[in-house]
Design an enzyme around this catalytic site. Structure first.
Site, PDB file in Angstrom:
ATOM      1  CG  ASP A   1      -2.028   0.994   1.139  1.00  0.00           C
ATOM      2  OD1 ASP A   1      -2.375   1.409   0.020  1.00  0.00           O
ATOM      3  OD2 ASP A   1      -2.565   1.375   2.202  1.00  0.00           O
TER       4      ASP A   1
ATOM      5  N   GLY B   1      -0.174   5.370  -4.497  1.00  0.00           N
ATOM      6  CA  GLY B   1      -0.779   6.626  -4.933  1.00  0.00           C
ATOM      7  C   GLY B   1      -0.191   7.813  -4.202  1.00  0.00           C
TER       8      GLY B   1
ATOM      9  CB  THR C   1     -13.363  -7.636  -3.861  1.00  0.00           C
ATOM     10  OG1 THR C   1     -13.192  -7.461  -2.446  1.00  0.00           O
ATOM     11  CG2 THR C   1     -13.044  -9.074  -4.205  1.00  0.00           C
TER      12      THR C   1
ATOM     13  CG  ASN D   1      -8.044  -1.940  -4.710  1.00  0.00           C
ATOM     14  OD1 ASN D   1      -7.146  -2.753  -4.489  1.00  0.00           O
ATOM     15  ND2 ASN D   1      -8.291  -0.935  -3.867  1.00  0.00           N
TER      16      ASN D   1
ATOM     17  CG  LEU E   1      -5.896  -7.033   8.978  1.00  0.00           C
ATOM     18  CD1 LEU E   1      -6.506  -8.261   9.641  1.00  0.00           C
ATOM     19  CD2 LEU E   1      -4.481  -7.356   8.500  1.00  0.00           C
TER      20      LEU E   1
HETATM   21  C1  IPE Z   1      -5.480  -2.574   0.235  1.00  0.00           C
HETATM   22  O1  IPE Z   1      -5.156  -1.238   0.054  1.00  0.00           O
HETATM   23  C2  IPE Z   1      -5.446  -3.284  -1.082  1.00  0.00           C
HETATM   24  C3  IPE Z   1      -4.129  -3.402  -1.704  1.00  0.00           C
HETATM   25  C4  IPE Z   1      -3.002  -2.936  -1.257  1.00  0.00           C
HETATM   26  C5  IPE Z   1      -4.110  -4.113  -2.944  1.00  0.00           C
HETATM   27  P1  IPE Z   1      -6.286  -0.115  -0.141  1.00  0.00           P
HETATM   28  O2  IPE Z   1      -5.551   1.146  -0.401  1.00  0.00           O
HETATM   29  O3  IPE Z   1      -7.261  -0.550  -1.140  1.00  0.00           O
HETATM   30  O4  IPE Z   1      -6.995  -0.106   1.293  1.00  0.00           O
HETATM   31  P2  IPE Z   1      -7.763   1.065   2.031  1.00  0.00           P
HETATM   32  O5  IPE Z   1      -8.781   1.602   1.077  1.00  0.00           O
HETATM   33  O6  IPE Z   1      -6.766   2.106   2.406  1.00  0.00           O
HETATM   34  O7  IPE Z   1      -8.353   0.419   3.229  1.00  0.00           O
HETATM   35  C1  IPE Z   2      -1.739   0.168  -3.215  1.00  0.00           C
HETATM   36  O1  IPE Z   2      -1.475   1.529  -3.285  1.00  0.00           O
HETATM   37  C2  IPE Z   2      -1.997  -0.455  -4.574  1.00  0.00           C
HETATM   38  C3  IPE Z   2      -3.395  -0.827  -4.796  1.00  0.00           C
HETATM   39  C4  IPE Z   2      -4.363  -0.742  -3.938  1.00  0.00           C
HETATM   40  C5  IPE Z   2      -3.713  -1.329  -6.116  1.00  0.00           C
HETATM   41  P1  IPE Z   2      -2.649   2.581  -3.310  1.00  0.00           P
HETATM   42  O2  IPE Z   2      -3.024   2.826  -4.729  1.00  0.00           O
HETATM   43  O3  IPE Z   2      -3.740   2.172  -2.416  1.00  0.00           O
HETATM   44  O4  IPE Z   2      -1.917   3.859  -2.749  1.00  0.00           O
HETATM   45  P2  IPE Z   2      -2.500   4.895  -1.691  1.00  0.00           P
HETATM   46  O5  IPE Z   2      -2.914   4.099  -0.494  1.00  0.00           O
HETATM   47  O6  IPE Z   2      -3.658   5.561  -2.349  1.00  0.00           O
HETATM   48  O7  IPE Z   2      -1.366   5.808  -1.407  1.00  0.00           O
HETATM   49 MG    MG Z   3      -4.096   2.435  -0.445  1.00  0.00          MG
END
Ligand code: IPE
Ligand code: IPE
Ligand code: MG
Length: 242
Positions: A22, A25, A68, A70, A197
């Protein structure tokens, strides 16, 4: 990693390590770049860390790549992630040549693009004979959906008379999950500062040790992983005992 960092002896390593990759972004936004750039960088880190884990002798490495939930992201971002998955699947056999790694996918891949599904099948089949590290890649994975799917399979067997009701137990449900036959994760790592989690391995994590770091995934280094291993080594796992 600095050469001075002493490595935790192999026999004390967690058998199964799971990572929520994570922070891609935020890594990009902080640099004034589009989120997609963060995913590119995150994919590179994933390749490095997974190779390192194979060399380090882990039994199972699980990475959370796409949940699921995302799918609710902008289509452009989803497309980038799927393209990175394509790149990865194209390279996977070369990356792990001589490493004896077995790649396995967790999640419902039947909704992914046809070409991706074909590559997933080929990758899983060609690595099937390997008996080194299992690399689980969670794509379109959600723990609740995984549990519901397992319960449906059990219900079906009961309904058709194949399974008596009192044969349902925790072991049986474990065998209906995507991780069937694998040890539960000993250590779950989440970078990026979030302390949750997010629907990852909810059943399997009952007694997992959790390790959090503020480092964003694209900045995650082998040294961070080794730090997590040392912290894990200091934990006193009681499993409800004394
Ligand atoms: C969890 O991260 C999923 C992955 C890293 C693939 P998210 O960025 O989707 O989780 P939340 O939204 O912060 O809980
Ligand atoms: C994890 O990084 C990758 C995926 C969930 C696909 P994020 O894209 O969630 O990055 P943040 O949490 O927005 O910084
Ligand atoms: Mg994230």
């Amino acid at each position: 990693m600095g050469s001075k960092q002493k490595l935790l002896p192999r026999e004390r390593l967690p058998r199964h390590v799971a990572i929520i990759m994570d922070g891609n972004g935020r890594w990009a936004r902080r640099r004034g770049m589009p989120r997609q750039m963060g995913h590119q960088r995150g994919a590179k880190v994933f390749r490095e860390i997974s190779l390192y884990c194979a060399d380090r002798g882990l039994q199972v490495l699980t990475v959370y790549a796409f949940s699921t939930e995302n799918w609710s992201r902008p289509q452009k971002e989803i497309d980038t992630i799927m393209d990175l998955l394509r790149d990865y699947l194209r390279d996977a056999l070369t990356i792990f040549r001589d490493k004896n790694v077995r790649v396995h996918f967790l999640g419902d891949v039947s909704v992914l693009a046809k070409d991706i599904q074909d590559m997933i099948r080929e990758t899983e089949e060609s690595m099937h004979v390997h008996d080194g590290m299992i690399l689980n890649i969670a794509i379109n994975y959600g723990a609740r959906a995984e549990i519901v799917r397992g319960v449906q399979q059990i219900a079906w067997d009961v309904k058709s008379g194949k399974l008596p009701l009192d044969a349902i137990n925790a072991d049986l449900l474990s065998q209906k999950l995507y991780t069937a036959g694998q040890p539960d994760p000993d250590l779950i790592i989440r970078p990026s500062g979030e302390l949750r989690l997010s629907n990852f391995l909810l059943w399997q994590s009952a007694y997992s040790e959790l390790w959090f770091s503020d480092v964003l995934w694209p900045d995650f280094k082998v040294a961070d992983l080794e730090q997590a291993f040392w912290d894990y080594d200091r934990r006193n796992r009681r499993f409800g005992g004394v």
